[in-house]
Design a protein around this motif. Structure first.
Motif, short mmCIF file in Angstrom:
data_model
loop_
_atom_site.label_atom_id
_atom_site.label_comp_id
_atom_site.label_asym_id
_atom_site.label_seq_id
_atom_site.Cartn_x
_atom_site.Cartn_y
_atom_site.Cartn_z
N LEU A 26 21.25 7.95 6.10
CA LEU A 26 20.46 8.96 6.20
C LEU A 26 21.43 10.32 6.60
O LEU A 26 21.17 11.28 6.15
N ALA A 27 22.25 10.11 7.58
CA ALA A 27 23.07 11.16 7.82
C ALA A 27 23.92 11.78 6.51
O ALA A 27 23.76 12.88 6.21
N ASN A 28 24.51 10.83 5.71
CA ASN A 28 25.14 11.43 4.67
C ASN A 28 24.12 12.06 3.55
O ASN A 28 24.76 12.72 2.78
N MET A 29 22.94 11.68 3.81
CA MET A 29 21.95 12.38 2.69
C MET A 29 21.63 13.67 3.30
O MET A 29 20.66 14.45 2.73
N GLY A 30 21.71 13.85 4.64
CA GLY A 30 21.80 15.52 5.35
C GLY A 30 20.73 15.19 6.25
O GLY A 30 20.11 16.34 6.74
N TYR A 31 20.09 14.01 6.67
CA TYR A 31 19.32 13.88 7.71
C TYR A 31 19.98 13.79 8.86
O TYR A 31 20.00 12.63 9.57
N GLN A 32 20.21 14.81 9.57
CA GLN A 32 21.17 14.61 10.73
C GLN A 32 20.39 14.64 12.02
O GLN A 32 21.01 14.23 13.26
N MET B 62 12.28 10.38 3.47
CA MET B 62 13.56 9.37 3.96
C MET B 62 13.09 7.96 3.18
O MET B 62 13.74 7.11 2.66
N CYS B 63 11.65 7.73 3.57
CA CYS B 63 11.18 6.40 2.76
C CYS B 63 11.40 6.50 1.38
O CYS B 63 11.82 5.51 0.84
N ASP B 64 10.95 7.53 0.70
CA ASP B 64 10.92 7.55 -0.77
C ASP B 64 12.50 7.50 -1.28
O ASP B 64 12.84 6.90 -2.19
#
Lengths: 82, 82
Positions: A26-32, B62-64
């Protein structure tokens, strides 16, 4: 018939590599903003039982004996008649 | 901070080999009354977010994008402030 919704989670303090991997992803996807992720199991079990009390006892037994690992996991469940 | 409790389940009609194995295991242990078992994932995610609406939108995204496979899985979640 009863339906049990069973939640199996790692006990507090037990390292959760899968949760850590998800958090990293998630962090890599930008969800910090994600501070913590814990991954557990979710089981939906349909069982035939004469009454709620017996259903509850069966589910508890099944969790203790097969569905959860009592050494590292906790479980909770909800029971509803269907 | 918000805590999201996310339940990921296989869509109805999708074969669940893990559930089938659990059902077989329970039957072998003498639990004949178990009609069906479905196995899913249960995630507890703690995230920093200014408000509930934004938290909800992030979790849905995030789920999607990572936590569930939209082709074969459904998800639901509950959000609470912690």
């Amino acid at each position: 018939m009863f339906q049990a919704r069973i939640y199996v989670t790692l006990k507090q303090g037990i390292l959760d590599p899968q949760g850590k991997a998800v958090k990293g992803g998630l962090a890599n996807m930008g969800y910090q903003g994600v501070a913590d992720v814990r991954v557990g199991k979710f089981l939906v079990l349909t069982l035939d039982s004469p009454d709620r009390q017996q259903a509850e006892q069966s589910v508890r037994e099944m969790c203790d004996r097969l569905l959860a690992n009592p050494v590292i996991e906790d479980y909770t469940f909800e029971l509803q008649e269907v």
